[in-house]
Design a protein around this motif. Structure first.
Motif, PDB file in Angstrom:
ATOM      1  N   PHE A  28       0.806  -1.221   0.000  1.00 21.74           N
ATOM      2  CA  PHE A  28       0.000   0.000   0.000  1.00 21.74           C
ATOM      3  C   PHE A  28       0.840   1.271   0.000  1.00 21.74           C
ATOM      4  O   PHE A  28       0.558   2.187  -0.778  1.00 21.74           O
ATOM      5  N   PRO A  29       1.873   1.391   0.833  1.00 19.31           N
ATOM      6  CA  PRO A  29       2.696   2.602   0.718  1.00 19.31           C
ATOM      7  C   PRO A  29       3.397   2.716  -0.632  1.00 19.31           C
ATOM      8  O   PRO A  29       3.553   3.821  -1.158  1.00 19.31           O
ATOM      9  N   ALA A  32       0.810   3.973  -3.032  1.00 20.19           N
ATOM     10  CA  ALA A  32       0.591   5.404  -2.796  1.00 20.19           C
ATOM     11  C   ALA A  32       1.747   6.219  -3.366  1.00 20.19           C
ATOM     12  O   ALA A  32       1.536   7.286  -3.952  1.00 20.19           O
ATOM     13  N   ALA A  33       2.954   5.728  -3.211  1.00 22.96           N
ATOM     14  CA  ALA A  33       4.116   6.446  -3.747  1.00 22.96           C
ATOM     15  C   ALA A  33       4.102   6.474  -5.272  1.00 22.96           C
ATOM     16  O   ALA A  33       4.630   7.409  -5.873  1.00 22.96           O
ATOM     17  N   THR A  35       1.362   6.734  -7.052  1.00 27.67           N
ATOM     18  CA  THR A  35       0.273   7.586  -7.516  1.00 27.67           C
ATOM     19  C   THR A  35       0.403   9.033  -7.087  1.00 27.67           C
ATOM     20  O   THR A  35      -0.231   9.894  -7.690  1.00 27.67           O
ATOM     21  N   THR A  36       1.182   9.298  -6.050  1.00 23.70           N
ATOM     22  CA  THR A  36       1.339  10.675  -5.586  1.00 23.70           C
ATOM     23  C   THR A  36       2.787  10.922  -5.173  1.00 23.70           C
ATOM     24  O   THR A  36       3.500   9.988  -4.830  1.00 23.70           O
ATOM     25  N   ALA A  41       0.628  12.500   2.120  1.00 21.59           N
ATOM     26  CA  ALA A  41      -0.397  11.525   1.720  1.00 21.59           C
ATOM     27  C   ALA A  41       0.052  10.098   2.015  1.00 21.59           C
ATOM     28  O   ALA A  41      -0.742   9.273   2.479  1.00 21.59           O
ATOM     29  N   ILE A  42       1.311   9.809   1.784  1.00 21.07           N
ATOM     30  CA  ILE A  42       1.822   8.464   2.048  1.00 21.07           C
ATOM     31  C   ILE A  42       1.848   8.187   3.549  1.00 21.07           C
ATOM     32  O   ILE A  42       1.465   7.108   4.005  1.00 21.07           O
ATOM     33  N   LEU A  45      -1.675   7.548   4.678  1.00 19.33           N
ATOM     34  CA  LEU A  45      -2.104   6.186   4.369  1.00 19.33           C
ATOM     35  C   LEU A  45      -1.584   5.213   5.415  1.00 19.33           C
ATOM     36  O   LEU A  45      -2.319   4.344   5.873  1.00 19.33           O
ATOM     37  N   THR A  46      -0.344   5.374   5.808  1.00 18.53           N
ATOM     38  CA  THR A  46       0.234   4.488   6.813  1.00 18.53           C
ATOM     39  C   THR A  46      -0.493   4.632   8.152  1.00 18.53           C
ATOM     40  O   THR A  46      -0.776   3.634   8.826  1.00 18.53           O
TER      41      THR A  46
END
Length: 95
Positions: A28-29, A32-33, A35-36, A41-42, A45-46
């Motif tokens: 998941f991180p 996220a990395a 996409t952004t 934001a990362i 998410l965490t």
């Protein structure tokens, strides 16, 4: 002395669940990395990934103590699998 077959199934299920948790915690991180570029934001998410444990953890023990643990574990693992599958589908679709 041979172990009971039920213990073998429980051990296998625990390994599969822990492996899946580790893959999700790593993927998941990274997703996220990809996409952004925002570190906030990362990090968010965490934090969001750990928030359910913090919020629902105190109540989960009381709920599980009042119900059949085997059925609860199966239901929760199936639910988690459905959520991860839905997220994977959303990523594949591009949403």
């Amino acid at each position: 002395m041979a172990l009971d077959a039920r213990f073998g199934r429980l051990w296998t299920a625990t390994i599969a669940s822990n492996l899946g948790d580790g893959l999700v915690a790593a993927a998941f991180p990274l997703l996220a990395a990809s996409t952004t570029r925002s570190p906030t934001a990362i990090a968010g998410l965490t934090v969001a990934m750990g928030l359910p444990w913090l919020v629902l953890g105190p109540f989960a023990g009381a709920i599980v103590d009042r119900h059949d643990r085997r059925r609860a574990m199966i239901a929760f693992d199936v639910g988690r699998g459905c959520v991860v599958a839905a997220l994977a589908l959303l990523v594949l679709v591009g949403i």
